[in-house]
Design a protein around this motif. Structure first.
Motif, PDB file in Angstrom:
ATOM      1  N   SER A 108       0.763  -1.089   0.131  1.00 48.80           N
ATOM      2  CA  SER A 108       0.068  -0.140  -0.223  1.00 48.80           C
ATOM      3  C   SER A 108       0.941   1.427  -0.020  1.00 48.80           C
ATOM      4  O   SER A 108       1.984   1.223   0.368  1.00 48.80           O
ATOM      5  N   VAL A 127      -3.795   0.600  -2.953  1.00 53.90           N
ATOM      6  CA  VAL A 127      -3.289  -0.644  -2.617  1.00 53.90           C
ATOM      7  C   VAL A 127      -3.154  -1.513  -3.897  1.00 53.90           C
ATOM      8  O   VAL A 127      -3.597  -1.599  -4.816  1.00 53.90           O
ATOM      9  N   VAL A 187      -7.867   3.987  -3.128  1.00 52.82           N
ATOM     10  CA  VAL A 187      -8.685   3.620  -1.947  1.00 52.82           C
ATOM     11  C   VAL A 187      -8.911   5.275  -1.238  1.00 52.82           C
ATOM     12  O   VAL A 187      -8.319   6.066  -1.493  1.00 52.82           O
ATOM     13  N   ALA A 247      -8.617   6.520   5.252  1.00 46.97           N
ATOM     14  CA  ALA A 247      -8.625   5.083   5.634  1.00 46.97           C
ATOM     15  C   ALA A 247      -6.992   4.931   6.091  1.00 46.97           C
ATOM     16  O   ALA A 247      -6.190   5.596   5.121  1.00 46.97           O
ATOM     17  N   LEU A 265      -3.707  -1.222   5.032  1.00 49.55           N
ATOM     18  CA  LEU A 265      -4.627  -1.898   4.009  1.00 49.55           C
ATOM     19  C   LEU A 265      -3.857  -2.730   3.058  1.00 49.55           C
ATOM     20  O   LEU A 265      -4.695  -3.557   2.180  1.00 49.55           O
ATOM     21  N   LEU A 320      -5.137  -6.237   2.290  1.00 55.07           N
ATOM     22  CA  LEU A 320      -6.266  -6.410   1.537  1.00 55.07           C
ATOM     23  C   LEU A 320      -6.112  -6.804  -0.078  1.00 55.07           C
ATOM     24  O   LEU A 320      -7.097  -7.326  -0.715  1.00 55.07           O
ATOM     25  N   VAL A 354     -12.623  -1.832   2.223  1.00 56.82           N
ATOM     26  CA  VAL A 354     -12.361  -0.560   3.098  1.00 56.82           C
ATOM     27  C   VAL A 354     -13.491  -0.012   3.787  1.00 56.82           C
ATOM     28  O   VAL A 354     -13.416   0.553   4.848  1.00 56.82           O
ATOM     29  N   TYR A 392     -14.390  -1.981   6.717  1.00 56.66           N
ATOM     30  CA  TYR A 392     -13.721  -1.490   7.981  1.00 56.66           C
ATOM     31  C   TYR A 392     -13.976  -0.317   8.531  1.00 56.66           C
ATOM     32  O   TYR A 392     -13.866   0.029   9.557  1.00 56.66           O
TER      33      TYR A 392
END
Length: 366
Positions: A64, A84, A154, A158, A163, A166, A324, A327
């Protein structure tokens, strides 16, 4: 540009932080400043040459980071975007066109060859080229060159450093439930192996509305975490007759669905034997090439099936942003799986992972 990378020099050798030269992004490529990178089981079995990626190489495939530059023709992302990095695929074969990039006809060539399609690598040192673009990224480095196809934009709100997983392990476990098995509300599911992949499947089963969620493992701490994440029952895989215990929890019928994450043939057999009639076992565990398992053919006749699953049957640009969102809503707490390590502590992270001390190590870059 000069970067620092964790180099895998020879089979089974420790990772060594090494200065390398990284090429500028070519047309269709994206330069990413790494913020985090998960350490995945696949990185370690490639280091050990279960899968013959040529060495020396830079591994890492759960990256990421922040886009630093883009090559000609790239329009999906721009410098400053948070991304990501996930698996790579050709985009043109029958499977990619059908929306199933995890089963790309060229999956091994695009993810395990250690080079681009034209046999070049963006990584170099004075003594020669270094194999790179592992899973289209080689994320064990301060910067990586990926492709427009295998980066996923993304939400910048976040926590980017968390991340990376993911992109592979977490999307694999969650996608096995949400994309492949798709259990209806009220279903029963047994997850064999409560590592980061298996626990991601547990969390996804909660999201799906499964009412019986059984986690099986040898590690009592992982089983306690499984309960915290939503498992309704846990089974000690060493102390209990696993199949009998699952049948007892399901009125003697067995579960509607099971997931096998361990890559142990005997465990796959139990995951199939634990199914009710018409049940489906999702096989995720990555065994060494040529590994065989025994299945009772008569059992399969009664509507049972085994389904191999790669990368959670994910279309990453669609699926990863959904994870995401889950989350951010508190419904998919991946932070409970993760422990962060400084990049230069990579070998400690690997050791802790192999000993079962840490579920999902994530390397962070200053």
């Amino acid at each position: 540009m000069q970067i620092t990378a964790a180099l895998t020099e020879t089979q089974g050798a420790p990772f060594t932080l090494t200065p390398l030269e990284l090429d500028d992004p070519r047309p269709g490529e994206v330069l990413v400043r790494m913020v985090g990178s998960g350490v995945c089981h696949t990185d370690l079995i490639v280091r050990d040459q279960w899968y013959p990626v040529p060495l020396p190489a830079v591994l890492g495939h759960e990256g990421s980071g922040v886009v630093a530059a883009v090559g000609d023709g790239v329009s999906y992302v721009a410098p400053g975007d948070h991304v990501v990095l996930t698996f790579n695929s050709c985009g043109d074969c029958r499977m990619c066109v059908a929306g199933r990039p995890a089963y790309c006809d060229q999956f091994f060539a695009y993810n395990f060859a250690g080079t681009r399609a034209d046999s070049s690598t963006p990584l170099h040192r004075e003594s020669g080229d270094v194999h790179g673009v592992f899973f289209g990224q080689s994320a064990f480095a301060t910067y990586a060159v990926a492709t427009e196809r295998n980066v996923v934009k993304v939400d910048q709100a976040a926590p980017l450093e968390l991340l990376g997983p993911l992109g592979c392990g977490i999307q694999t476990g969650a996608g096995a439930v949400l994309n492949t098995l798709r259990p209806p509300t009220g279903s029963s599911l047994a997850v064999f192996g409560a590592g980061s992949v298996g626990l991601s499947a547990v969390m996804a089963a909660v999201v799906s509305g499964c009412t019986t969620i059984i986690a099986i493992d040898l590690n009592h701490e992982r089983l306690e975490l499984a309960k915290e994440l939503g498992a309704t029952h846990t089974i000690d895989g060493a102390a209990d007759d696993t199949v009998a215990a699952i049948q007892e929890l399901t009125d003697g019928l067995g579960v509607d669905y099971s997931i096998e994450t361990t890559a142990v043939p005997a465990v796959l057999r139990r995951a199939v034997d634990a199914l009710n009639q018409g049940g489906t076992c999702g096989l995720i565990g990555a065994a060494a090439l040529g590994t065989e398992a025994s299945i009772d053919m008569s059992s399969l006749l009664f509507g049972r099936s085994v389904r191999g699953i790669v990368e959670g049957d994910s279309v990453p640009r669609i699926f990863i942003p959904k994870l995401v969102q889950l989350y951010q809503q508190g419904r998919f707490p991946i932070g409970k799986l993760i422990k962060t390590y400084a990049f230069d502590d990579i070998n400690q992270a690997v050791e802790d992972s192999e000993k079962g001390i840490t579920l999902k190590p994530v390397l962070t870059f200053a």
